[in-house]
Motif scaffolding. Structure first.
Motif, short mmCIF file in Angstrom:
data_model
loop_
_atom_site.label_atom_id
_atom_site.label_comp_id
_atom_site.label_asym_id
_atom_site.label_seq_id
_atom_site.Cartn_x
_atom_site.Cartn_y
_atom_site.Cartn_z
N ALA A 50 0.85 -1.20 0.00
CA ALA A 50 0.00 0.00 0.00
C ALA A 50 0.88 1.25 0.00
O ALA A 50 0.60 2.22 -0.71
N ARG A 51 1.96 1.20 0.78
CA ARG A 51 2.86 2.35 0.82
C ARG A 51 3.55 2.54 -0.54
O ARG A 51 3.75 3.65 -1.01
N ALA A 52 3.89 1.41 -1.17
CA ALA A 52 4.54 1.49 -2.49
C ALA A 52 3.60 2.20 -3.47
O ALA A 52 4.04 3.01 -4.29
N SER A 53 2.31 1.90 -3.38
CA SER A 53 1.35 2.54 -4.28
C SER A 53 1.36 4.06 -4.09
O SER A 53 1.39 4.82 -5.07
N ALA A 54 1.36 4.48 -2.83
CA ALA A 54 1.41 5.93 -2.55
C ALA A 54 2.73 6.53 -3.04
O ALA A 54 2.75 7.63 -3.60
N ASP A 55 3.82 5.79 -2.85
CA ASP A 55 5.13 6.28 -3.33
C ASP A 55 5.09 6.50 -4.84
O ASP A 55 5.58 7.50 -5.35
N GLU A 56 4.52 5.53 -5.56
CA GLU A 56 4.51 5.61 -7.03
C GLU A 56 3.70 6.82 -7.51
O GLU A 56 4.07 7.48 -8.47
N ALA A 57 2.59 7.09 -6.81
CA ALA A 57 1.79 8.27 -7.18
C ALA A 57 2.62 9.54 -6.96
O ALA A 57 2.59 10.46 -7.78
N ARG A 58 3.39 9.56 -5.87
CA ARG A 58 4.26 10.72 -5.61
C ARG A 58 5.35 10.81 -6.67
O ARG A 58 5.70 11.90 -7.14
N THR A 106 10.93 -5.66 -12.03
CA THR A 106 10.84 -4.26 -12.47
C THR A 106 11.56 -3.31 -11.52
O THR A 106 12.30 -2.43 -11.94
N GLU A 107 11.33 -3.50 -10.23
CA GLU A 107 11.94 -2.56 -9.27
C GLU A 107 13.45 -2.76 -9.19
O GLU A 107 14.19 -1.81 -8.98
N SER A 108 13.92 -3.98 -9.36
CA SER A 108 15.38 -4.19 -9.35
C SER A 108 16.01 -3.55 -10.58
O SER A 108 17.07 -2.92 -10.48
N LEU A 109 15.34 -3.69 -11.72
CA LEU A 109 15.84 -3.02 -12.94
C LEU A 109 15.87 -1.50 -12.73
O LEU A 109 16.85 -0.84 -13.06
N SER A 110 14.79 -0.97 -12.13
CA SER A 110 14.73 0.48 -11.90
C SER A 110 15.86 0.92 -10.98
O SER A 110 16.46 1.97 -11.20
N THR A 111 16.10 0.13 -9.95
CA THR A 111 17.12 0.51 -8.98
C THR A 111 18.48 0.64 -9.66
O THR A 111 19.19 1.62 -9.44
N VAL A 112 18.81 -0.33 -10.50
CA VAL A 112 20.11 -0.28 -11.18
C VAL A 112 20.12 0.88 -12.19
O VAL A 112 21.10 1.62 -12.30
N ALA A 113 19.00 1.08 -12.89
CA ALA A 113 18.93 2.17 -13.88
C ALA A 113 19.02 3.54 -13.20
O ALA A 113 19.76 4.42 -13.65
N LEU A 114 18.29 3.71 -12.09
CA LEU A 114 18.30 5.00 -11.40
C LEU A 114 19.68 5.31 -10.83
O LEU A 114 20.12 6.46 -10.82
N VAL A 126 17.60 17.36 -11.06
CA VAL A 126 17.50 16.01 -11.64
C VAL A 126 18.02 14.99 -10.64
O VAL A 126 17.38 13.96 -10.38
N ARG A 127 19.17 15.30 -10.05
CA ARG A 127 19.78 14.35 -9.11
C ARG A 127 18.86 14.12 -7.90
O ARG A 127 18.71 13.00 -7.43
N ARG A 128 18.23 15.18 -7.42
CA ARG A 128 17.37 15.05 -6.23
C ARG A 128 16.17 14.14 -6.52
O ARG A 128 15.81 13.30 -5.69
N VAL A 129 15.57 14.29 -7.67
CA VAL A 129 14.42 13.43 -8.02
C VAL A 129 14.89 11.98 -8.16
O VAL A 129 14.27 11.06 -7.61
N LEU A 130 15.99 11.79 -8.86
CA LEU A 130 16.50 10.42 -9.04
C LEU A 130 16.79 9.79 -7.68
O LEU A 130 16.49 8.62 -7.44
N HIS A 131 17.35 10.58 -6.79
CA HIS A 131 17.71 10.07 -5.47
C HIS A 131 16.47 9.67 -4.66
O HIS A 131 16.42 8.60 -4.07
N VAL A 133 13.44 8.93 -5.79
CA VAL A 133 12.76 7.78 -6.40
C VAL A 133 13.56 6.50 -6.11
O VAL A 133 13.00 5.48 -5.70
N LEU A 134 14.86 6.58 -6.27
CA LEU A 134 15.73 5.41 -6.03
C LEU A 134 15.55 4.86 -4.61
O LEU A 134 15.42 3.65 -4.42
N ARG A 135 15.53 5.76 -3.65
CA ARG A 135 15.40 5.35 -2.25
C ARG A 135 14.13 4.50 -2.05
O ARG A 135 14.15 3.48 -1.38
N ASP A 136 13.04 4.92 -2.67
CA ASP A 136 11.78 4.17 -2.54
C ASP A 136 11.81 2.86 -3.32
O ASP A 136 11.30 1.84 -2.85
N GLU A 137 12.39 2.89 -4.52
CA GLU A 137 12.36 1.69 -5.37
C GLU A 137 13.12 0.54 -4.69
O GLU A 137 12.79 -0.63 -4.88
#
Ligand SMILES: [Fe+2]
Ligand SMILES: [Fe+2]
Length: 233
Positions: A50-58, A106-114, A126-131, A133-137
């Motif tokens: 449920a928290r992941a869903s809220a994170d993704e919307a953010r 998917t999330e492991s791929l995202s983590t490595v990509a981010l 840009v760095r702040r957003v990537l950071h 998002v990465l923390r949540d993924e």
């Protein structure tokens, strides 16, 4: 005469596409939370989904805001209904496959990509957003590994092992392994949170070899079929 799209505007398009993916992920995790709850999964996992869903919307909002800073302003993408990834199997198997696809792969791929994008980021915003998002993924990937390793049903796990090639294929686009010429300007967008195809291929190989395949092995899911499809693993 048509005005030329700036480098920033070109990158913004990628961020807007990402916003739509984040929206879809929000819907997937909301449904996964409901399904895990119905299966009497551990409360902590239901809560994490449920928290992941809220994170993704953010994340979707963060992507839209960053796109606006890069010069392309639009509305937040509308919520979407999640697609069904598997049909014709028991609910518990379906939840297992969804966890594997959404979280583990998917999330492991995202983590490595981010991580790769953050290393290349040339602007603070840009760095702040990537950071962020990465923390949540990272947490979203952990949820999947925790659930898959908690499953005791050997038949379900054997079935999941056979689904892994399709699950991994579903997480990458055909374009990744295309031999068509890529627009050479993609390289120039790397500092703005984009990855050229060669970099994305490296990310895919590293994630599959170092995180995804060993992760399933550690959870007791056979990666024989997956490794057969990717001989270099
Ligand atoms: Fe996300
Ligand atoms: Fe995520």
């Amino acid at each position: 005469m048509l005005r030329q799209v700036t480098r920033e505007e070109a990158a913004a398009r990628t961020w807007l596409a990402r916003a739509r993916t984040e929206r879809e992920a929000a819907a997937f995790f909301a449904r996964l939370s409901t399904r895990l709850d119905a299966l009497d999964a551990h409360d902590a996992l239901v809560e994490l989904a449920a928290r992941a869903s809220a994170d993704e919307a953010r994340h979707a909002t963060l992507c839209v805001e960053l796109a606006a800073k890069l010069g392309v302003a639009t509305e937040d993408p509308a919520p979407v209904a999640p697609r069904e990834l598997t049909t014709g199997v028991p609910d518990s198997w379906r939840a297992l496959a969804e966890c594997a696809a959404l979280s583990c792969v998917t999330e492991s791929l995202s983590t490595v990509a981010l991580t790769a994008m953050r290393e290349r980021a040339e602007r603070g915003d840009v760095r702040r957003v990537l950071h962020e998002v990465l923390r949540d993924e990272i947490d979203h990937a952990r949820l999947g590994w925790a659930y898959v390793s908690s499953v005791q049903d050997a038949d379900a796990k054997a079935w999941l092992g056979r689904q892994l090639p399709a699950i991994v294929d579903g997480a990458v686009t055909d374009e990744l392994f295309s031999s068509d010429e890529e627009d050479p300007r993609m390289r120039e967008l790397e500092g703005l949170g984009c990855l050229a195809r060669a970099s994305r291929r490296e990310v895919f190989v590293a994630a599959l070899r170092d995180v995804i395949a060993p992760g399933f092995d550690a959870c007791g899911v056979s990666t024989e079929a997956l490794r057969a499809g990717y001989a270099w693993l």
